[in-house]
Motif scaffolding. Structure first.
Motif, PDB file in Angstrom:
ATOM      1  N   GLN A  44       7.595  60.848  31.614  1.00 34.97           N
ATOM      2  CA  GLN A  44       6.337  61.495  32.195  1.00 34.97           C
ATOM      3  C   GLN A  44       6.724  62.401  33.046  1.00 34.97           C
ATOM      4  OE1 GLN A  44       3.108  60.706  31.121  1.00 34.97           O
ATOM      5  NE2 GLN A  44       4.092  59.642  29.516  1.00 34.97           N
ATOM      6  N   ALA A  45       6.145  63.618  33.086  1.00 34.18           N
ATOM      7  CA  ALA A  45       6.492  64.797  33.946  1.00 34.18           C
ATOM      8  C   ALA A  45       5.634  64.598  35.360  1.00 34.18           C
ATOM      9  CB  ALA A  45       6.028  66.073  33.546  1.00 34.18           C
ATOM     10  N   CYS A  46       4.415  64.088  35.375  1.00 35.48           N
ATOM     11  CA  CYS A  46       3.996  63.716  36.617  1.00 35.48           C
ATOM     12  C   CYS A  46       3.834  62.716  37.044  1.00 35.48           C
ATOM     13  CB  CYS A  46       2.217  64.253  36.354  1.00 35.48           C
ATOM     14  SG  CYS A  46       2.226  65.929  35.688  1.00 35.48           S
ATOM     15  N   ASN A  47       4.936  62.035  37.568  1.00 40.20           N
ATOM     16  CA  ASN A  47       5.167  61.141  38.242  1.00 40.20           C
ATOM     17  C   ASN A  47       5.781  60.804  39.558  1.00 40.20           C
ATOM     18  OD1 ASN A  47       6.479  58.179  38.663  1.00 40.20           O
ATOM     19  ND2 ASN A  47       6.962  57.958  36.712  1.00 40.20           N
ATOM     20  N   LEU A 100       9.421  67.072  21.444  1.00 36.10           N
ATOM     21  CA  LEU A 100       9.575  65.923  22.466  1.00 36.10           C
ATOM     22  C   LEU A 100      10.627  65.985  23.362  1.00 36.10           C
ATOM     23  CD1 LEU A 100       8.324  63.276  23.409  1.00 36.10           C
ATOM     24  CD2 LEU A 100       9.964  62.002  21.788  1.00 36.10           C
ATOM     25  N   GLU A 101      11.577  66.428  22.828  1.00 36.13           N
ATOM     26  CA  GLU A 101      12.886  66.643  23.828  1.00 36.13           C
ATOM     27  C   GLU A 101      13.028  67.669  24.724  1.00 36.13           C
ATOM     28  OE1 GLU A 101      16.766  66.112  25.177  1.00 36.13           O
ATOM     29  OE2 GLU A 101      15.508  64.628  24.012  1.00 36.13           O
ATOM     30  N   THR A 102      11.964  68.766  24.402  1.00 29.39           N
ATOM     31  CA  THR A 102      11.555  69.886  25.252  1.00 29.39           C
ATOM     32  C   THR A 102      10.984  69.208  26.364  1.00 29.39           C
ATOM     33  OG1 THR A 102      11.626  71.525  23.464  1.00 29.39           O
ATOM     34  CG2 THR A 102      10.615  71.926  25.601  1.00 29.39           C
ATOM     35  N   GLU A 103       9.679  68.383  26.120  1.00 28.96           N
ATOM     36  CA  GLU A 103       8.943  67.949  27.172  1.00 28.96           C
ATOM     37  C   GLU A 103       9.736  66.841  27.897  1.00 28.96           C
ATOM     38  OE1 GLU A 103       5.762  67.493  27.898  1.00 28.96           O
ATOM     39  OE2 GLU A 103       4.856  68.952  26.184  1.00 28.96           O
ATOM     40  N   ASN A 104      10.829  66.025  27.523  1.00 27.13           N
ATOM     41  CA  ASN A 104      11.805  65.147  28.296  1.00 27.13           C
ATOM     42  C   ASN A 104      12.546  66.036  29.130  1.00 27.13           C
ATOM     43  OD1 ASN A 104      10.543  62.960  27.089  1.00 27.13           O
ATOM     44  ND2 ASN A 104      12.234  62.671  25.655  1.00 27.13           N
ATOM     45  N   LEU A 108      12.413  65.955  33.281  1.00 21.63           N
ATOM     46  CA  LEU A 108      13.506  65.642  34.101  1.00 21.63           C
ATOM     47  C   LEU A 108      13.714  66.673  35.288  1.00 21.63           C
ATOM     48  CD1 LEU A 108      15.863  64.353  31.609  1.00 21.63           C
ATOM     49  CD2 LEU A 108      14.798  62.877  33.384  1.00 21.63           C
ATOM     50  N   MET A 109      13.557  67.927  34.860  1.00 16.81           N
ATOM     51  CA  MET A 109      13.556  69.150  35.815  1.00 16.81           C
ATOM     52  C   MET A 109      12.421  69.141  36.785  1.00 16.81           C
ATOM     53  SD  MET A 109      15.409  72.064  33.819  1.00 16.81           S
ATOM     54  CE  MET A 109      14.988  71.911  32.058  1.00 16.81           C
ATOM     55  N   ARG A 110      11.304  68.817  36.464  1.00 17.92           N
ATOM     56  CA  ARG A 110       9.996  68.713  37.247  1.00 17.92           C
ATOM     57  C   ARG A 110      10.454  67.699  38.284  1.00 17.92           C
ATOM     58  NH1 ARG A 110       7.500  68.008  40.591  1.00 17.92           N
ATOM     59  NH2 ARG A 110       5.281  68.220  40.714  1.00 17.92           N
TER      60      ARG A 110
END
Length: 132
Positions: A44-47, A100-104, A108-110
């Motif tokens: 999850q990016a927004c965590n 999905l790998e792009t999202e992950n 992580l960078m977010r």
């Protein structure tokens, strides 16, 4: 007694042909192990807790900027910075990784506060977290 012949099946995501014992069935679809695992491991990016944890970890480790990132993450970051932003599908195509790998990788960078999403007229772009 005659041995039952089992026809190979194809993974619903990558299309790879699988023997019955090498497949995983879920909700009426058949997956190879790699696609099944990838489909169940979205970060999850927004965590806020992940951001806080990552920030504390990076400060304690003395990491700044892209220090501590994988080579792929560094390359994605540099690609985004060099273009002033990039869409996720452009990143996936450029680096040969799945959506999905792009999202992950973005998530992580977010968490490191290196990249963020920015809405533009033609879609959402990943951009540097802070203006450089």
């Amino acid at each position: 007694m005659a041995e039952e012949i089992v026809s190979p099946v194809a993974c619903a995501v990558c299309g790879r042909e699988l023997a019955g014992e090498d497949s995983i069935e879920e909700e009426g679809k058949v997956f190879c192990e790699d696609c099944y695992i990838e489909g169940h491991h979205k970060i999850q990016a927004c965590n806020p807790w992940a951001v806080r944890s990552k920030k504390i970890f990076r400060e304690e480790a003395g990491l700044e900027g892209t220090e501590g990132l994988t080579e792929l993450q560094k390359a994605i970051y540099e690609f985004v910075v060099s273009r002033g932003g990039a869409k996720k599908d452009e990143i996936a195509e450029k680096f040969g990784i799945s959506p999905l790998e792009t999202e992950n990788q973005f998530a992580l960078m977010r968490h490191c506060e290196l990249l963020k999403g920015q809405k533009r007229a033609d879609g959402v772009y990943l951009v540097p977290f802070k203006d450089e």
